[in-house]
Design a protein around this motif. Structure first.
Motif, PDB file in Angstrom:
ATOM      1  N   GLY A  70      46.829  50.693  15.325  1.00 13.30           N
ATOM      2  CA  GLY A  70      45.768  49.933  15.088  1.00 13.30           C
ATOM      3  C   GLY A  70      44.389  50.165  15.485  1.00 13.30           C
ATOM      4  N   THR A  71      44.207  51.457  16.057  1.00 11.45           N
ATOM      5  CA  THR A  71      42.857  52.001  16.627  1.00 11.45           C
ATOM      6  C   THR A  71      42.843  53.434  15.968  1.00 11.45           C
ATOM      7  OG1 THR A  71      43.537  52.977  18.739  1.00 11.45           O
ATOM      8  CG2 THR A  71      43.266  50.392  18.538  1.00 11.45           C
ATOM      9  N   VAL A  72      41.493  53.700  15.876  1.00  9.61           N
ATOM     10  CA  VAL A  72      41.205  55.127  15.457  1.00  9.61           C
ATOM     11  C   VAL A  72      39.829  55.656  16.460  1.00  9.61           C
ATOM     12  CG1 VAL A  72      39.526  54.279  13.710  1.00  9.61           C
ATOM     13  CG2 VAL A  72      40.788  56.644  13.538  1.00  9.61           C
TER      14      VAL A  72
ATOM     15  N   THR B 153      38.565  48.939   7.394  1.00 17.58           N
ATOM     16  CA  THR B 153      38.492  49.673   5.762  1.00 17.58           C
ATOM     17  C   THR B 153      36.985  50.506   6.261  1.00 17.58           C
ATOM     18  OG1 THR B 153      38.966  47.584   4.883  1.00 17.58           O
ATOM     19  CG2 THR B 153      37.370  48.771   3.660  1.00 17.58           C
ATOM     20  N   TYR B 154      36.077  50.097   6.947  1.00 14.40           N
ATOM     21  CA  TYR B 154      34.849  50.646   7.318  1.00 14.40           C
ATOM     22  C   TYR B 154      35.208  52.168   7.831  1.00 14.40           C
ATOM     23  CZ  TYR B 154      30.331  51.982   9.537  1.00 14.40           C
ATOM     24  OH  TYR B 154      29.441  52.627   9.898  1.00 14.40           O
ATOM     25  N   THR B 155      36.074  52.153   9.040  1.00 15.26           N
ATOM     26  CA  THR B 155      36.549  53.363   9.554  1.00 15.26           C
ATOM     27  C   THR B 155      37.261  54.461   8.491  1.00 15.26           C
ATOM     28  OG1 THR B 155      38.373  52.644  10.567  1.00 15.26           O
ATOM     29  CG2 THR B 155      36.439  52.417  11.788  1.00 15.26           C
ATOM     30  N   ASP B 156      38.121  53.851   7.804  1.00 13.42           N
ATOM     31  CA  ASP B 156      38.972  54.492   6.762  1.00 13.42           C
ATOM     32  C   ASP B 156      38.031  55.196   5.588  1.00 13.42           C
ATOM     33  OD1 ASP B 156      41.132  54.037   7.782  1.00 13.42           O
ATOM     34  OD2 ASP B 156      41.763  52.414   6.739  1.00 13.42           O
TER      35      ASP B 156
ATOM     36  N   LEU C 180      24.374  46.491   8.735  1.00 12.44           N
ATOM     37  CA  LEU C 180      25.715  45.994   8.395  1.00 12.44           C
ATOM     38  C   LEU C 180      26.557  45.679   9.269  1.00 12.44           C
ATOM     39  CD1 LEU C 180      27.826  45.951   6.295  1.00 12.44           C
ATOM     40  CD2 LEU C 180      28.457  48.413   6.664  1.00 12.44           C
ATOM     41  N   VAL C 181      26.646  45.999  10.459  1.00 11.92           N
ATOM     42  CA  VAL C 181      27.680  46.106  11.670  1.00 11.92           C
ATOM     43  C   VAL C 181      27.340  44.766  12.523  1.00 11.92           C
ATOM     44  CG1 VAL C 181      28.526  47.003  13.612  1.00 11.92           C
ATOM     45  CG2 VAL C 181      28.332  48.473  11.505  1.00 11.92           C
TER      46      VAL C 181
ATOM     47  N   ASP D  77      37.155  43.796   9.423  1.00  3.33           N
ATOM     48  CA  ASP D  77      37.543  44.867   8.472  1.00  3.33           C
ATOM     49  C   ASP D  77      36.458  45.723   8.372  1.00  3.33           C
ATOM     50  OD1 ASP D  77      36.021  42.640   7.531  1.00  3.33           O
ATOM     51  OD2 ASP D  77      36.285  43.341   5.431  1.00  3.33           O
ATOM     52  N   ILE D  78      35.267  45.289   8.847  1.00  3.35           N
ATOM     53  CA  ILE D  78      33.945  45.893   8.724  1.00  3.35           C
ATOM     54  C   ILE D  78      33.269  46.465  10.178  1.00  3.35           C
ATOM     55  CG2 ILE D  78      31.534  45.952   8.153  1.00  3.35           C
ATOM     56  CD1 ILE D  78      32.251  44.127   5.811  1.00  3.35           C
ATOM     57  N   ALA D  79      33.300  45.503  10.937  1.00  2.00           N
ATOM     58  CA  ALA D  79      32.611  45.670  12.302  1.00  2.00           C
ATOM     59  C   ALA D  79      33.344  46.535  13.288  1.00  2.00           C
ATOM     60  CB  ALA D  79      32.046  44.390  12.991  1.00  2.00           C
ATOM     61  N   ASN D  80      32.397  47.110  14.180  1.00  2.00           N
ATOM     62  CA  ASN D  80      32.712  48.032  15.422  1.00  2.00           C
ATOM     63  C   ASN D  80      33.403  46.944  16.342  1.00  2.00           C
ATOM     64  OD1 ASN D  80      32.833  49.757  17.544  1.00  2.00           O
ATOM     65  ND2 ASN D  80      30.419  49.760  17.840  1.00  2.00           N
ATOM     66  N   PHE D  81      34.611  46.825  16.949  1.00  2.00           N
ATOM     67  CA  PHE D  81      35.245  46.228  17.706  1.00  2.00           C
ATOM     68  C   PHE D  81      36.064  47.206  18.654  1.00  2.00           C
ATOM     69  CE2 PHE D  81      34.720  42.794  14.651  1.00  2.00           C
ATOM     70  CZ  PHE D  81      34.536  41.754  15.267  1.00  2.00           C
ATOM     71  N   PRO D  82      35.492  47.660  19.764  1.00  4.21           N
ATOM     72  CA  PRO D  82      36.063  48.671  20.699  1.00  4.21           C
ATOM     73  C   PRO D  82      37.399  48.217  21.144  1.00  4.21           C
ATOM     74  CG  PRO D  82      33.630  48.569  21.014  1.00  4.21           C
ATOM     75  CD  PRO D  82      34.148  47.558  20.244  1.00  4.21           C
ATOM     76  N   THR D  83      38.521  48.699  21.059  1.00  4.53           N
ATOM     77  CA  THR D  83      39.636  48.172  21.264  1.00  4.53           C
ATOM     78  C   THR D  83      40.562  49.540  21.745  1.00  4.53           C
ATOM     79  OG1 THR D  83      39.408  46.674  19.694  1.00  4.53           O
ATOM     80  CG2 THR D  83      41.679  46.879  20.472  1.00  4.53           C
ATOM     81  N   GLY D  84      41.295  49.336  22.934  1.00  6.53           N
ATOM     82  CA  GLY D  84      42.179  50.476  23.323  1.00  6.53           C
ATOM     83  C   GLY D  84      43.520  50.586  22.568  1.00  6.53           C
ATOM     84  N   GLN D  85      44.095  51.849  22.761  1.00  3.79           N
ATOM     85  CA  GLN D  85      45.258  52.019  21.747  1.00  3.79           C
ATOM     86  C   GLN D  85      46.490  51.366  22.593  1.00  3.79           C
ATOM     87  OE1 GLN D  85      46.015  56.309  22.151  1.00  3.79           O
ATOM     88  NE2 GLN D  85      46.517  56.247  20.047  1.00  3.79           N
TER      89      GLN D  85
END
Length: 193
Positions: A103-105, A121-124, A146-147, A157-165
């Motif tokens: 779920g992270t990238v 969607t944004y990162t994809d 935008l962010v 689905d759009i924003a930057n949510f830093p999240t670990g693996q």
């Protein structure tokens, strides 16, 4: 000081830091390329200050592993985002619970530097267009209009949510005190196994 390489740890130790947080690429936010399992013992071997392991640690097994790698403790981020008291948007917390380990990238699309964030969607849409990403700080400045509102609205689905693996192992949103008590139970149990 947070480091992502043995070289950085060695340099900071010479500067006299009191402790080093060895953050592997599993961590949320800006990351390097070295995993926690490889980074922590490498850092422990070259510094004479306490080392905390970070990146992918979400339960007592991870804390026990940090001790086994030579760290004096663990720096835990994402697991505590998914707690009642965390100031993160409720959509971010729920996405952590709902996502699996994929779920992270790591993407440069928000800031221009590699950052582990929720896959969305944004990162994809940036896949295949990495050459168009500007270096930091220009990318962040370019996408901020935008962010920022999307993040405030909890638009995972759009924003930057830093999240670990480690999100694949997170399945609840407990009070922080209950989580802490759970970690205190799980760690010695994992060390005894």
């Amino acid at each position: 000081s947070i480091v992502g390489s043995v070289r950085q740890a060695r340099r900071l130790a010479k500067l006299g830091v009191d402790a080093v947080i060895a953050q592997g690429s599993e961590a949320g936010g800006h990351v390097g390329t070295i995993t926690t399992m490889v980074l922590v013992p490498g850092v422990v071997d070259v510094v004479n200050v306490p080392v905390l392991a970070a990146g992918g640690i979400v339960d007592g097994r991870g804390i026990a592993a940090a001790f086994m790698l030579g760290a004096q403790g663990a720096w835990i981020g994402t697991r505590f985002i998914a707690t009642v008291e965390a100031t993160a948007h409720s959509n971010h917390k729920q996405r952590i619970v709902d996502a699996d380990e994929d779920g992270t990238v790591v993407s440069r699309s928000y800031t221009g530097k590699p950052s582990r964030v929720l896959r969305n969607t944004y990162t994809d849409r940036w896949k295949g267009h990495e050459q168009e990403i500007m270096p930091m700080p220009w990318q962040r400045i370019w996408v901020e209009e935008l962010v920022a509102p999307a993040k405030a609205a909890g638009r995972v689905d759009i924003a930057n949510f830093p999240t670990g693996q480690g999100i694949g192992a997170i399945r609840d949103i407990p009070p922080a005190a209950a989580l802490f008590a759970r970690l205190l139970e799980e760690t010695p149990a994992a060390l005894r196994r």
